[in-house]
Design an enzyme around this catalytic site. Structure first.
Site, PDB file in Angstrom:
ATOM      1  N   GLY A  12      32.650  37.981   4.998  1.00 54.09           N
ATOM      2  CA  GLY A  12      32.443  37.460   3.639  1.00 54.09           C
ATOM      3  C   GLY A  12      32.629  38.484   2.535  1.00 54.09           C
ATOM      4  O   GLY A  12      32.569  38.134   1.360  1.00 54.09           O
ATOM      5  N   TYR A 154      47.382  38.668  18.091  1.00 50.03           N
ATOM      6  CA  TYR A 154      46.802  37.851  17.010  1.00 50.03           C
ATOM      7  C   TYR A 154      47.047  36.359  17.278  1.00 50.03           C
ATOM      8  O   TYR A 154      46.126  35.541  17.158  1.00 50.03           O
ATOM      9  CB  TYR A 154      47.459  38.291  15.704  1.00 50.03           C
ATOM     10  N   SER A 155      48.291  36.016  17.682  1.00 49.70           N
ATOM     11  CA  SER A 155      48.611  34.611  17.949  1.00 49.70           C
ATOM     12  C   SER A 155      47.751  34.072  19.087  1.00 49.70           C
ATOM     13  O   SER A 155      47.247  32.939  19.024  1.00 49.70           O
ATOM     14  CB  SER A 155      50.093  34.448  18.312  1.00 49.70           C
ATOM     15  N   ALA A 156      47.561  34.903  20.134  1.00 50.35           N
ATOM     16  CA  ALA A 156      46.726  34.476  21.270  1.00 50.35           C
ATOM     17  C   ALA A 156      45.286  34.271  20.826  1.00 50.35           C
ATOM     18  O   ALA A 156      44.636  33.287  21.208  1.00 50.35           O
ATOM     19  CB  ALA A 156      46.787  35.524  22.386  1.00 50.35           C
ATOM     20  N   LYS A 158      44.185  33.478  17.883  1.00 53.09           N
ATOM     21  CA  LYS A 158      44.055  32.316  16.995  1.00 53.09           C
ATOM     22  C   LYS A 158      44.265  31.007  17.761  1.00 53.09           C
ATOM     23  O   LYS A 158      43.602  30.008  17.484  1.00 53.09           O
ATOM     24  CB  LYS A 158      45.037  32.437  15.827  1.00 53.09           C
TER      25      LYS A 158
END
Ligand code: NDP
Length: 246
Positions: A12, A154-156, A158
Site C-alpha cells: 500500500g 512473473y507470468s507463472a 500471476k
C-alpha cells in the site's frame, strides 16, 4: 451515516496498492497497509489516508514470511477491528529470458507474488469464514493470462494467483465470501518506470486505448469488486488493460 468498513492492502505504500488504499478510504474504509521497508512514500500514504478521515495502521511486513503476515493481520485487527476487505497488491519483477534466469530470481518472484497472496488469503480467510463476511481482491496481471516474454517467473506467479483465486472463490462461496482478481496491463507506476524507452514504445503501440493506465484506473475496479455493488461477482479475473489483448 454508513458504517465504516476495514480493509487491508498489501503493497500500500506506492503505486496500485496506494491508489487502492486511497480509493477505499474515500469510500469510508479504515485502512491497514504493509510494504517491504519504511520509506517517505509509506509515510506520505499514511498521512493522505488520515487526511481522508481513515483510521490507519501501517508497518513493514514481508508478504513472503507467513509468520510476519499472521502477526501483521493480528495487530491490524487489534487496532482497527475485524477486517471486511483484503486486497493483495504487493508484487515484484526480476525479468530475464528463462534460459538466463537464476533460481534466486525465480524463487523471489514466486515467493513474493504468489506465496505472499497465499499467506494473506489463508490468514484472513479464517476470520471471514467464521463471520460469514468479507471479500478478497487479488492483483495479478495480463502476463498471468497470456504470458510475457522475459517474465516467465512473473507470468507463472500471476497465473498462479488466477488459479488460486478461482479455487478459493469456490471454497469460500458457501460462507458468502467473494474472491476476485484484477489483472492490469501496463500501468504508470515505479514498476513500469524501470522499463526501457524501447519496451515502452512497443507496449504503447499494442494498446488500443493508446495510453498506459493509471493506478487510479485499477483502483476504481478493485474498489467496485470490494463493494456490495459487486455482490454477485466471484471467481472472476477482470482485465484493466486498455484493450491490450483484444
Ligand atoms: P510498485 O513497484 O509501484 O509497488 C510495489 C509495492 O509492493 C510497494 O508498496 C512495495 O513496498 C510492495 N512490496 C514489494 N515486495 C514486497 C514484500 N516482499 N512484502 C511487502 N510488500 C512488498 O508496483 P505496482 O504498484 O506497479 O504493482 C502493484 C501490483 O500490481 C503488483 O502485484 C504488480 O505485479 C501488479 N501489476 C502492475 C502492473 C504495472 O504496469 N505497474 C501491471 C500488472 C500488474 P516498498 O514500497 O516497501 O518497496
Amino acid at each position: 451515516m454508513t458504517e465504516r468498513r476495514r480493509a487491508l492492502v498489501t503493497g500500500g505504500s506506492r503505486g496500485i496498492g496506494r491508489a487502492v488504499a486511497l480509493a477505499l478510504a474515500e469510500r469510508d474504509h479504515d485502512i491497514a497497509f504493509c510494504y517491504r521497508a519504511e520509506s517517505d512514500a509509506a509515510r506520505r500514504t499514511a498521512e493522505e489516508l488520515a487526511g481522508l478521515g481513515a483510521r490507519v495502521h501501517h508497518a513493514p511486513c514481508d508478504v513472503a514470511d507467513g509468520e510476519a503476515v499472521e502477526t501483521f493481520v493480528k495487530t491490524a485487527e487489534a487496532e482497527l477491528g475485524p477486517l471486511d476487505v483484503l486486497v493483495n497488491s504487493a508484487g515484484i519483477t526480476r525479468d530475464s529470458a528463462l534460459v538466463m534466469m537464476s533460481p534466486a530470481d525465480w524463487s523471489s518472484v514466486i515467493d513474493t507474488n504468489l506465496t505472499g497472496v497465499f499467506n494473506f488469503c489463508r490468514t484472513v480467510s479464517f476470520g471471514f469464514m467464521k463471520r460469514r463476511a468479507g471479500t478478497i481482491v487479488n492483483v495479478s496481471s495480463v502476463a498471468g493470462v497470456y504470458g510475457n516474454r522475459g517474465q516467465a517467473n512473473y507470468s507463472a506467479s500471476k497465473a498462479g494467483i488466477n488459479g488460486m483465486s478461482r479455487a478459493l472463490a469456490k471454497e469460500l462461496a458457501g460462507a458468502g465470501v467473494r474472491v476476485n482478481v484484477v489483472a492490469p496491463g501496463y500501468i504508470e507506476t515505479d514498476m513500469t518506470e524501470e522499463l526501457s524507452d524501447k519496451v515502452k514504445k512497443t507496449a504503447m503501440a499494442s494498446i488500443p486505448l493508446r495510453r498506459f493506465g493509471t493506478a487510479r484506473d485499477v483502483a476504481e475496479v478493485v474498489a467496485f469488486l470490494a463493494s456490495d455493488r459487486a455482490g454477485y461477482i466471484t471467481g472472476q479475473v477482470i482485465q484493466v488493460d486498455g484493450g491490450i489483448v483484444l
